[in-house]
Write a protein that holds these residues in place. Structure first.
Motif, PDB file in Angstrom:
ATOM      1  N   THR A 375       0.838  -1.200   0.000  1.00 15.84           N
ATOM      2  CA  THR A 375       0.000   0.000   0.000  1.00 15.84           C
ATOM      3  C   THR A 375       0.869   1.245   0.000  1.00 15.84           C
ATOM      4  O   THR A 375       2.086   1.183   0.206  1.00 15.84           O
ATOM      5  N   TYR A 376       0.225   2.401  -0.234  1.00 20.29           N
ATOM      6  CA  TYR A 376       0.862   3.710  -0.107  1.00 20.29           C
ATOM      7  C   TYR A 376       0.271   4.416   1.116  1.00 20.29           C
ATOM      8  O   TYR A 376      -0.888   4.213   1.467  1.00 20.29           O
ATOM      9  N   ALA A 377       1.091   5.244   1.736  1.00 17.21           N
ATOM     10  CA  ALA A 377       0.639   5.960   2.921  1.00 17.21           C
ATOM     11  C   ALA A 377       1.316   7.319   2.966  1.00 17.21           C
ATOM     12  O   ALA A 377       2.197   7.628   2.153  1.00 17.21           O
ATOM     13  N   GLY A 378       0.904   8.129   3.928  1.00 15.62           N
ATOM     14  CA  GLY A 378       1.529   9.421   4.153  1.00 15.62           C
ATOM     15  C   GLY A 378       2.178   9.458   5.526  1.00 15.62           C
ATOM     16  O   GLY A 378       2.128   8.480   6.283  1.00 15.62           O
ATOM     17  N   LEU A 379       2.795  10.578   5.884  1.00 17.12           N
ATOM     18  CA  LEU A 379       3.407  10.713   7.196  1.00 17.12           C
ATOM     19  C   LEU A 379       2.333  10.729   8.280  1.00 17.12           C
ATOM     20  O   LEU A 379       1.259  11.301   8.099  1.00 17.12           O
ATOM     21  N   GLY A 380       2.637  10.115   9.419  1.00 16.42           N
ATOM     22  CA  GLY A 380       1.724  10.152  10.551  1.00 16.42           C
ATOM     23  C   GLY A 380       2.040  11.326  11.456  1.00 16.42           C
ATOM     24  O   GLY A 380       2.748  12.263  11.074  1.00 16.42           O
ATOM     25  N   GLU A 381       1.554  11.249  12.684  1.00 13.64           N
ATOM     26  CA  GLU A 381       1.754  12.342  13.621  1.00 13.64           C
ATOM     27  C   GLU A 381       3.180  12.331  14.169  1.00 13.64           C
ATOM     28  O   GLU A 381       3.847  11.295  14.205  1.00 13.64           O
ATOM     29  N   THR A 382       3.651  13.478  14.612  1.00 12.95           N
ATOM     30  CA  THR A 382       4.954  13.582  15.251  1.00 12.95           C
ATOM     31  C   THR A 382       4.878  12.967  16.640  1.00 12.95           C
ATOM     32  O   THR A 382       3.970  13.282  17.421  1.00 12.95           O
ATOM     33  N   VAL A 383       5.838  12.069  16.963  1.00 10.42           N
ATOM     34  CA  VAL A 383       5.793  11.371  18.248  1.00 10.42           C
ATOM     35  C   VAL A 383       6.878  11.844  19.211  1.00 10.42           C
ATOM     36  O   VAL A 383       6.762  11.646  20.424  1.00 10.42           O
ATOM     37  N   ALA A 384       7.966  12.443  18.702  1.00  9.11           N
ATOM     38  CA  ALA A 384       9.039  12.914  19.582  1.00  9.11           C
ATOM     39  C   ALA A 384       9.949  13.836  18.795  1.00  9.11           C
ATOM     40  O   ALA A 384       9.966  13.816  17.557  1.00  9.11           O
ATOM     41  N   LYS A 385      10.729  14.627  19.501  1.00  8.08           N
ATOM     42  CA  LYS A 385      11.680  15.542  18.875  1.00  8.08           C
ATOM     43  C   LYS A 385      13.030  14.847  18.772  1.00  8.08           C
ATOM     44  O   LYS A 385      13.565  14.340  19.765  1.00  8.08           O
ATOM     45  N   ALA A 386      13.590  14.793  17.564  1.00  5.54           N
ATOM     46  CA  ALA A 386      14.849  14.093  17.327  1.00  5.54           C
ATOM     47  C   ALA A 386      16.011  14.790  18.028  1.00  5.54           C
ATOM     48  O   ALA A 386      16.009  16.022  18.188  1.00  5.54           O
ATOM     49  N   PHE A 387      17.006  13.984  18.448  1.00  3.19           N
ATOM     50  CA  PHE A 387      18.202  14.475  19.141  1.00  3.19           C
ATOM     51  C   PHE A 387      17.845  15.191  20.450  1.00  3.19           C
ATOM     52  O   PHE A 387      18.578  16.047  20.912  1.00  3.19           O
ATOM     53  N   SER A 388      16.688  14.835  21.000  1.00  2.00           N
ATOM     54  CA  SER A 388      16.256  15.442  22.248  1.00  2.00           C
ATOM     55  C   SER A 388      15.524  14.451  23.133  1.00  2.00           C
ATOM     56  O   SER A 388      15.746  14.401  24.341  1.00  2.00           O
TER      57      SER A 388
END
Length: 395
Positions: A375-388
């Motif tokens: 299947t194809y999909a899109g980006l989901g919700e942001t779950v955390a801030k990278a490098f933090s």
């Protein structure tokens, strides 16, 4: 017998290799019983391996010479383009327990096609222990080339390829048992990963796993359009096996089958583009992965607008992000080629930026998902801030 007795003990000790984590089999390859400190040879269709095997404290050492069997090679094939050799330790059922791979630089193989032996030295380290006889096998992949000089054949440069390699274990998939304490300590062999982070191997996992065997499975994968000019006509194909390979200079990698029409254009011009579509273009992306540019004009069928940049490679205007690439490396891996391209320029639609930087939320890139379905999909919700998000671990 007295001289060979210590080696025999070492062989019995190391022969306790388990197949619990083996994913491949050499049942279809020629094999020899593993014998220590005795000259042996093993012949395949295109190679003969003359070798000696030794048992060291924590691995096997297999040294010798590999001879190309010229009688089975086309007479015109007098130049080496690619070569790797591999050695395997297997159990009585042919399951691979240890393996080692050697890659050779074609520049160092000028005398190979003239019956000159190629030195090799393999180090085969067992992973775990269990009783039973051991066997040794060899594999290879080679590509030779040469010029046709026969008046009855069409002149020009041709290539010849041959491969012998393990196959997936037919017993997979199966449920792996929970890990028991390692038995390496009882034999005096070094503990796996000793002193390098015990968390890499859980001795008693509470989460059972299903072993699927060797398969190219990564989540998620991008869904991009690779574009090139084929015989001066722009063409695009869908690809998911794309990733960043280097930062300075910026490079990306592309896994692509050599017979693809788009690959023909990359070979012709040494430039190509990676175009990142949005979820709104899922229909066109799917079409470009189904239809062949050798039969239809996919650019016209999808209504794509083509523009050019610094490399001259075709770029798809409707895609919010376009990367111009120049091919630097082309490596034949088997069924696919690995193309490494230097990123010469990146174009981003102005409406998909925030403060002059690409905004993933506005780009809304398309993702390809495989596993239970394709299947194809899109980006989901942001779950955390990278490098933090992980900074508080261990404090």
């Amino acid at each position: 017998m007295r001289r060979k007795f210590p080696a025999l003990i070492a062989l019995v000790l190391l022969a306790a290799l388990t197949s619990a984590c083996s994913h491949t089999s050499v049942r279809h390859l020629a094999r020899n019983p593993f014998q220590l400190d005795e000259p042996r040879q093993l012949s395949l269709k295109f190679w003969r391996f003359e070798y000696d095997a030794k048992a060291l404290p924590d691995n096997f050492e297999v040294d010798g010479l590999a001879f190309l069997l010229r009688k089975n090679i086309p007479e015109w094939a007098d130049s080496v383009e690619e070569l790797w050799l591999e050695a395997y330790v297997a159990d009585a059922q042919g399951r691979v327990l240890a393996r080692d791979l050697l890659l050779f630089d074609p520049a160092d193989l000028a005398g190979l096609t003239r019956n000159k032996g190629l030195p090799f030295s393999f180090r085969l380290k067992p992973d775990k222990l269990v009783g039973g006889p051991l066997f040794i096998a060899f594999g290879y992949r080679m590509t030779l080339s040469g010029n046709i000089r026969d008046k009855q054949a069409k002149p020009g440069k041709k290539s010849f390829s041959a491969t012998k390699a393990p196959s997936p274990d037919s017993d997979r998939p199966r449920l792996l048992p929970r890990r028991r304490p390692s038995r390496f300590a009882q034999t005096g062999l070094p503990q796996p990963w000793q002193g390098s982070g015990a968390t890499r191997r859980q001795e008693d996992s509470a989460m059972p796993k299903i072993a699927l065997g060797p398969t190219p499975l990564i989540y998620p994968m991008p869904a991009v359009l690779v574009a090139s000019d084929v015989d001066a006509t722009p063409n695009a194909m869908t690809a998911a096996w794309v990733g960043i390979a280097n930062s300075t200079p910026p490079m990306l990698s592309l896994g692509i089958r050599p017979e693809r029409h788009t690959m023909r254009g990359i070979d012709q011009n040494k430039v190509f583009s990676i175009n990142i579509p949005s979820v709104a273009q899922a229909r066109e992306v799917d079409y470009c992965g189904i239809a062949s540019g050798a039969k239809v004009d996919k650019i016209a069928a999808c209504g794509f607008e083509i523009f050019r940049g610094e490399t001259g490679a075709p770029l798809i205007g409707q895609c919010p992000v376009n990367l111009e690439c120049r091919m630097l490396h082309r490596l034949d891996l088997g069924c696919h080629l690995l193309v490494v391209g230097e990123i010469i320029q990146v174009h981003v639609s102005e409406e998909c930026t925030t403060d002059g930087k690409p905004d993933p939320a506005k780009i809304d890139p398309l993702i390809y998902v495989t596993g239970t379905g394709k299947t194809y999909a899109g980006l989901g919700e942001t779950v955390a801030k990278a490098f933090s998000a992980g900074r508080d671990i261990g404090k």
